[in-house]
Design a protein around this motif. Structure first.
Motif, PDB file in Angstrom:
ATOM      1  N   SER A   1     122.687 -39.352  -8.486  1.00 34.48           N
ATOM      2  CA  SER A   1     121.449 -38.513  -9.032  1.00 34.48           C
ATOM      3  C   SER A   1     122.236 -37.564  -9.917  1.00 34.48           C
ATOM      4  N   LYS A   2     121.247 -37.087 -10.804  1.00 35.53           N
ATOM      5  CA  LYS A   2     121.825 -35.941 -11.652  1.00 35.53           C
ATOM      6  C   LYS A   2     120.648 -35.552 -12.624  1.00 35.53           C
ATOM      7  N   ASN A   3     121.037 -34.662 -13.211  1.00 35.16           N
ATOM      8  CA  ASN A   3     120.042 -33.753 -13.941  1.00 35.16           C
ATOM      9  C   ASN A   3     119.713 -34.758 -15.349  1.00 35.16           C
ATOM     10  N   ALA A   4     118.453 -34.576 -15.718  1.00 35.48           N
ATOM     11  CA  ALA A   4     118.265 -35.272 -17.158  1.00 35.48           C
ATOM     12  C   ALA A   4     117.468 -34.132 -17.747  1.00 35.48           C
ATOM     13  N   GLY A   5     118.242 -32.930 -17.841  1.00 30.96           N
ATOM     14  CA  GLY A   5     117.671 -31.874 -18.525  1.00 30.96           C
ATOM     15  C   GLY A   5     116.959 -31.088 -17.295  1.00 30.96           C
ATOM     16  N   PRO A   6     116.757 -29.580 -17.667  1.00 31.56           N
ATOM     17  CA  PRO A   6     116.098 -28.732 -16.547  1.00 31.56           C
ATOM     18  C   PRO A   6     115.162 -29.186 -15.700  1.00 31.56           C
ATOM     19  N   PHE A   7     114.193 -30.047 -16.166  1.00 36.01           N
ATOM     20  CA  PHE A   7     112.914 -30.401 -15.612  1.00 36.01           C
ATOM     21  C   PHE A   7     112.804 -31.946 -14.781  1.00 36.01           C
ATOM     22  N   THR A   8     113.857 -32.784 -15.241  1.00 35.70           N
ATOM     23  CA  THR A   8     113.857 -33.788 -14.687  1.00 35.70           C
ATOM     24  C   THR A   8     115.113 -34.366 -13.927  1.00 35.70           C
ATOM     25  N   LEU A   9     114.731 -35.090 -12.791  1.00 28.68           N
ATOM     26  CA  LEU A   9     115.881 -35.727 -12.082  1.00 28.68           C
ATOM     27  C   LEU A   9     115.833 -37.260 -12.313  1.00 28.68           C
ATOM     28  N   THR A  10     117.320 -37.803 -12.259  1.00 28.17           N
ATOM     29  CA  THR A  10     117.415 -39.067 -12.577  1.00 28.17           C
ATOM     30  C   THR A  10     118.184 -39.727 -11.680  1.00 28.17           C
ATOM     31  N   PHE A  11     117.955 -40.845 -11.209  1.00 28.34           N
ATOM     32  CA  PHE A  11     118.943 -41.675 -10.329  1.00 28.34           C
ATOM     33  C   PHE A  11     119.359 -43.021 -11.074  1.00 28.34           C
ATOM     34  N   ASP A  12     120.725 -43.221 -10.884  1.00 27.94           N
ATOM     35  CA  ASP A  12     121.166 -44.433 -11.232  1.00 27.94           C
ATOM     36  C   ASP A  12     121.631 -45.518  -9.900  1.00 27.94           C
ATOM     37  N   PHE A  13     121.468 -46.709 -10.012  1.00 26.71           N
ATOM     38  CA  PHE A  13     121.632 -47.641  -9.037  1.00 26.71           C
ATOM     39  C   PHE A  13     122.456 -48.811  -9.774  1.00 26.71           C
TER      40      PHE A  13
ATOM     41  N   VAL B   1     110.424 -45.923 -13.074  1.00 26.98           N
ATOM     42  CA  VAL B   1     111.291 -46.780 -12.808  1.00 26.98           C
ATOM     43  C   VAL B   1     111.604 -47.879 -13.595  1.00 26.98           C
ATOM     44  N   VAL B   2     112.779 -48.136 -14.351  1.00 25.89           N
ATOM     45  CA  VAL B   2     113.129 -48.790 -15.555  1.00 25.89           C
ATOM     46  C   VAL B   2     114.502 -49.701 -14.875  1.00 25.89           C
ATOM     47  N   ASN B   3     114.185 -51.266 -15.146  1.00 29.19           N
ATOM     48  CA  ASN B   3     115.109 -52.056 -14.590  1.00 29.19           C
ATOM     49  C   ASN B   3     115.758 -52.496 -15.890  1.00 29.19           C
ATOM     50  N   HIS B   4     117.371 -52.499 -15.895  1.00 33.15           N
ATOM     51  CA  HIS B   4     118.162 -52.762 -16.892  1.00 33.15           C
ATOM     52  C   HIS B   4     119.084 -53.893 -16.614  1.00 33.15           C
ATOM     53  N   PRO B   5     118.450 -55.063 -16.701  1.00 36.64           N
ATOM     54  CA  PRO B   5     119.098 -56.501 -16.117  1.00 36.64           C
ATOM     55  C   PRO B   5     120.413 -56.733 -17.101  1.00 36.64           C
ATOM     56  N   LEU B   6     120.590 -56.204 -18.097  1.00 32.50           N
ATOM     57  CA  LEU B   6     121.800 -56.373 -19.007  1.00 32.50           C
ATOM     58  C   LEU B   6     122.860 -55.591 -18.433  1.00 32.50           C
ATOM     59  N   ALA B   7     122.615 -54.348 -17.881  1.00 28.82           N
ATOM     60  CA  ALA B   7     123.478 -53.406 -17.356  1.00 28.82           C
ATOM     61  C   ALA B   7     123.697 -53.728 -15.680  1.00 28.82           C
ATOM     62  N   LEU B   8     122.865 -54.587 -15.181  1.00 32.53           N
ATOM     63  CA  LEU B   8     122.744 -54.754 -13.794  1.00 32.53           C
ATOM     64  C   LEU B   8     122.395 -53.369 -13.223  1.00 32.53           C
ATOM     65  N   ALA B   9     121.417 -52.809 -13.630  1.00 32.80           N
ATOM     66  CA  ALA B   9     121.259 -51.250 -13.119  1.00 32.80           C
ATOM     67  C   ALA B   9     119.572 -51.092 -12.898  1.00 32.80           C
ATOM     68  N   VAL B  10     119.362 -50.245 -12.188  1.00 29.93           N
ATOM     69  CA  VAL B  10     117.872 -49.660 -12.020  1.00 29.93           C
ATOM     70  C   VAL B  10     118.050 -48.015 -12.192  1.00 29.93           C
ATOM     71  N   LYS B  11     117.282 -47.353 -13.083  1.00 25.74           N
ATOM     72  CA  LYS B  11     117.059 -45.989 -13.385  1.00 25.74           C
ATOM     73  C   LYS B  11     115.886 -45.640 -13.071  1.00 25.74           C
TER      74      LYS B  11
END
Length: 107
Positions: A13-25, A60-70
């Motif tokens: 998890s990390k910031n995506a700016g001061p108002f947004t939290l983002t997760f990478d799987f 929730v965004v699935n990124h099949p080419l990156a094998l990741a979910v954000k």
């Protein structure tokens, strides 16, 4: 018990700016990615409940080419606020790590 680490080589998890939290799987491989997405575990309601926000504020965004979910959502507290206990949001993923991820359902 199956956890996110059974599917993912990196969970953060990390910031995506001061108002947004983002997760990478980021998944181990295509099979792990497909299986994780098929569980439906990473969904808007889960994050809305854990981080006290409305489901319609969760992306929730699935990124099949990156094998990741954000996953992105509003930070519970604005970065740097007096009540902000995790300024860089680097530890917000922790509640997810011990949760059981249900195995893929067969139809």
């Amino acid at each position: 018990m199956t956890t996110l680490l059974d599917y993912c080589s990196l969970v953060r998890s990390k910031n995506a700016g001061p108002f947004t939290l983002t997760f990478d799987f980021m998944c181990h491989d295509k099979d792990a990615y497909d299986a994780l997405v098929a569980t439906g575990f990473l969904n808007k309601n889960l994050f809305a409940t854990l981080y006290d926000t409305a489901p319609d504020k969760v992306l929730v965004v699935n990124h099949p080419l990156a094998l990741a979910v954000k996953v992105s959502l509003p930070r519970p507290t604005v970065q740097g606020d007096l009540h902000d206990s995790d300024c860089y949001a680097g530890q917000q993923y922790a509640p997810l790590m011990d949760m059981e991820v249900a195995a893929q359902r067969t139809h």
